[in-house]
Design a protein around this motif. Structure first.
Motif, short mmCIF file in Angstrom:
data_model
loop_
_atom_site.label_atom_id
_atom_site.label_comp_id
_atom_site.label_asym_id
_atom_site.label_seq_id
_atom_site.Cartn_x
_atom_site.Cartn_y
_atom_site.Cartn_z
N LEU A 35 14.37 10.74 1.95
CA LEU A 35 13.44 9.65 1.71
C LEU A 35 12.05 10.22 1.50
N VAL A 36 11.43 9.90 0.37
CA VAL A 36 10.08 10.35 0.07
C VAL A 36 9.20 9.11 -0.09
N CYS A 37 7.98 9.17 0.44
CA CYS A 37 7.05 8.05 0.35
C CYS A 37 5.68 8.53 -0.11
N TRP A 38 4.85 7.60 -0.54
CA TRP A 38 3.49 7.89 -0.97
C TRP A 38 2.68 6.61 -0.80
N THR A 39 1.38 6.76 -0.71
CA THR A 39 0.51 5.59 -0.62
C THR A 39 -0.12 5.35 -1.98
N PHE A 40 -0.57 4.13 -2.20
CA PHE A 40 -1.33 3.82 -3.39
C PHE A 40 -2.30 2.71 -3.06
N PRO A 41 -3.40 2.62 -3.81
CA PRO A 41 -4.43 1.63 -3.48
C PRO A 41 -3.93 0.22 -3.76
N PRO A 42 -4.37 -0.74 -2.95
CA PRO A 42 -4.00 -2.13 -3.24
C PRO A 42 -4.69 -2.59 -4.52
N ALA A 43 -4.17 -3.65 -5.12
CA ALA A 43 -4.79 -4.21 -6.31
C ALA A 43 -6.20 -4.67 -5.96
N PRO A 44 -7.18 -4.33 -6.78
CA PRO A 44 -8.54 -4.77 -6.47
C PRO A 44 -8.64 -6.28 -6.55
N ARG A 45 -9.30 -6.87 -5.57
CA ARG A 45 -9.41 -8.33 -5.54
C ARG A 45 -10.54 -8.83 -6.44
N HIS A 46 -11.64 -8.10 -6.44
CA HIS A 46 -12.78 -8.53 -7.26
C HIS A 46 -13.28 -7.34 -8.06
N ARG A 47 -12.91 -7.30 -9.30
CA ARG A 47 -13.34 -6.21 -10.17
C ARG A 47 -14.01 -6.85 -11.37
N PRO A 48 -15.20 -6.38 -11.72
CA PRO A 48 -15.86 -6.95 -12.90
C PRO A 48 -14.97 -6.85 -14.12
N ARG A 49 -14.96 -7.90 -14.90
CA ARG A 49 -14.14 -7.96 -16.11
C ARG A 49 -14.46 -6.83 -17.06
N GLY A 50 -13.43 -6.27 -17.66
CA GLY A 50 -13.63 -5.22 -18.65
C GLY A 50 -13.88 -3.84 -18.06
N ARG A 51 -13.95 -3.74 -16.74
CA ARG A 51 -14.22 -2.46 -16.11
C ARG A 51 -12.94 -1.87 -15.56
N ARG A 52 -12.63 -0.68 -15.94
CA ARG A 52 -11.42 -0.01 -15.45
C ARG A 52 -11.78 0.88 -14.27
N GLY A 86 0.78 -1.23 0.00
CA GLY A 86 0.00 0.00 0.00
C GLY A 86 0.81 1.28 0.00
N TYR A 87 2.13 1.19 -0.15
CA TYR A 87 2.96 2.39 -0.18
C TYR A 87 4.19 2.14 -1.05
N GLY A 88 4.81 3.23 -1.45
CA GLY A 88 6.08 3.17 -2.16
C GLY A 88 6.98 4.24 -1.56
N CYS A 89 8.28 4.03 -1.63
CA CYS A 89 9.24 5.01 -1.13
C CYS A 89 10.43 5.07 -2.08
N GLY A 90 11.08 6.20 -2.11
CA GLY A 90 12.26 6.36 -2.95
C GLY A 90 13.28 7.26 -2.31
N VAL A 91 14.54 7.02 -2.67
CA VAL A 91 15.63 7.86 -2.21
C VAL A 91 15.78 8.99 -3.23
N THR A 92 15.75 10.22 -2.76
CA THR A 92 15.85 11.38 -3.64
C THR A 92 17.31 11.69 -3.95
N GLY A 93 17.53 12.57 -4.91
CA GLY A 93 18.88 12.95 -5.30
C GLY A 93 19.71 13.52 -4.17
#
Length: 134
Positions: free
Chosen positions: A63-80, A52-59
């Motif tokens: 250290l900078v971090c951010w969150t992102f949504p987990p992969a959807p477990r049940h998503r109707p096919r063809g729906r973005r 649920g997060y990513g981090c990176g070392v800056t120049g």
């Protein structure tokens, strides 16, 4: 990539159930990665992605971090789904970082002075603590 930006993503299977193995001669595309651009993050020298997060070392070795949504477990096919990452934030009190690694909810950072700092960076208030070797 190339100092121009950062994107994170998740595997997305097309027309296959989880765990399916394609039969011999199947020419359908392999799973794709749906990439999420991370606004205002570029020029990273190291990158680690946890649950649920990513981090990176800056120049400047911060250290900078951010969150992102987990992969959807049940998503109707063809729906973005329109996905967004959280606003990037600097992890306070940590400088001179040379390497990072993530596993699940834990991130560890190695500093140039050979000290290691670990913790959960899942929010802007997060801080990492030094690891003491006995």
């Amino acid at each position: 990539h190339g100092g121009r930006g950062t994107a994170c993503g998740f595997w997305e299977r097309r027309d296959r159930a989880r765990g399916d193995v394609p039969p011999p001669g199947d020419t359908r595309p392999a799973p794709d990665v749906t990439a999420l651009p991370v606004a205002e993050v570029g020029g990273l020298t190291a990158l680690a992605v946890g649950e649920g997060y990513g981090c990176g070392v800056t120049g400047d070795r911060g250290l900078v971090c951010w969150t992102f949504p987990p992969a959807p477990r049940h998503r109707p096919r063809g729906r973005r789904t329109h996905l967004r990452t959280g606003v990037p934030y600097r992890v306070a009190g940590l400088a001179d970082v040379v390497r990072i690694a993530a596993e699940g909810e834990t991130l560890c950072a190695l500093r140039a002075d050979a000290t290691m700092w670990c913790g959960s960076p899942a929010s802007p208030e997060a801080t990492l603590a030094p690891v003491r070797w006995e």
